[in-house]
Design a protein around this motif. Structure first.
Motif, PDB file in Angstrom:
ATOM      1  N   TRP A 168       0.931  -1.250  -0.047  1.00 58.80           N
ATOM      2  CA  TRP A 168      -0.021  -0.019  -0.246  1.00 58.80           C
ATOM      3  C   TRP A 168       0.996   1.246  -0.084  1.00 58.80           C
ATOM      4  O   TRP A 168       1.810   1.239   0.755  1.00 58.80           O
ATOM      5  CB  TRP A 168      -0.967   0.020   1.387  1.00 58.80           C
ATOM      6  CG  TRP A 168      -2.026  -0.876   1.053  1.00 58.80           C
ATOM      7  CD1 TRP A 168      -2.088  -2.427   1.890  1.00 58.80           C
ATOM      8  CD2 TRP A 168      -3.214  -0.561   0.507  1.00 58.80           C
ATOM      9  NE1 TRP A 168      -3.372  -2.703   1.405  1.00 58.80           N
ATOM     10  CE2 TRP A 168      -4.164  -1.973   0.812  1.00 58.80           C
ATOM     11  CE3 TRP A 168      -3.973   0.262  -0.122  1.00 58.80           C
ATOM     12  CZ2 TRP A 168      -5.372  -1.862   0.442  1.00 58.80           C
ATOM     13  CZ3 TRP A 168      -5.309   0.163  -0.428  1.00 58.80           C
ATOM     14  CH2 TRP A 168      -5.838  -1.042  -0.420  1.00 58.80           C
ATOM     15  N   ILE A 223      -1.624  -4.570   7.929  1.00 65.92           N
ATOM     16  CA  ILE A 223      -1.925  -5.455   6.282  1.00 65.92           C
ATOM     17  C   ILE A 223      -1.788  -6.654   6.521  1.00 65.92           C
ATOM     18  O   ILE A 223      -1.380  -7.142   7.529  1.00 65.92           O
ATOM     19  CB  ILE A 223      -0.735  -4.876   5.472  1.00 65.92           C
ATOM     20  CG1 ILE A 223      -0.865  -5.293   4.318  1.00 65.92           C
ATOM     21  CG2 ILE A 223       0.648  -5.592   6.062  1.00 65.92           C
ATOM     22  CD1 ILE A 223      -0.090  -4.974   3.052  1.00 65.92           C
ATOM     23  N   LEU A 279      -6.028  -3.390   4.338  1.00 61.19           N
ATOM     24  CA  LEU A 279      -5.314  -2.511   5.216  1.00 61.19           C
ATOM     25  C   LEU A 279      -6.349  -2.120   6.186  1.00 61.19           C
ATOM     26  O   LEU A 279      -7.309  -1.292   6.197  1.00 61.19           O
ATOM     27  CB  LEU A 279      -5.008  -1.376   4.369  1.00 61.19           C
ATOM     28  CG  LEU A 279      -4.066  -0.418   5.103  1.00 61.19           C
ATOM     29  CD1 LEU A 279      -2.922  -0.870   5.751  1.00 61.19           C
ATOM     30  CD2 LEU A 279      -3.575   0.894   4.217  1.00 61.19           C
TER      31      LEU A 279
END
Length: 123
Positions: free
Chosen positions: A36, A70, A81
């Protein structure tokens, strides 16, 4: 080809929580590392967190350590997330990214990207 679609963004007050999801489709393989990243307008894309293909290894940026988690469910081809204790400075567009092999913290190492989902944290 791999397609990534993020979801779960929105508006939340400081101290609140959000859970983002990244659905992976196309030429899916559980051997992809996933990341991410986030980006605020006018700023560079920032590494947030990464997870290995097995899910056994994770890595976090200093700004989110202890607040974000995560995870991945390879049976569902989805990466999550979980964001807790959100702060106004977490406001950004959040992107998931995938690459074969091991994870990386630099965005140019990733070849597959989602379209992003906006997260806004109000003070």
């Amino acid at each position: 080809q791999v397609q990534l679609v993020e979801s779960g963004g929105g508006l939340v007050q400081a101290g609140g929580s959000l859970r983002l999801a990244c659905a992976v489709s196309g030429r899916t393989s559980s051997t992809y590392a996933m990341d991410w990243f986030r980006q605020d307008p006018g700023k560079e894309r920032e590494f947030v967190t990464a997870i290995s293909w097995s899910g056994r290894s994770t890595y976090y940026g200093d700004s989110v350590k202890g607040r974000f988690t995560i995870s991945r469910d390879n049976a569902k081809n989805t990466v999550y997330l979980q964001m807790n204790s959100l702060k106004p400075e977490d406001t950004a567009v959040y992107y998931c990214a995938a690459r074969p092999g091991t994870y990386a913290t630099n965005y140019d190492a990733y070849m597959y990207w989602g379209q992003g989902t906006q997260v806004t944290v109000s003070s």
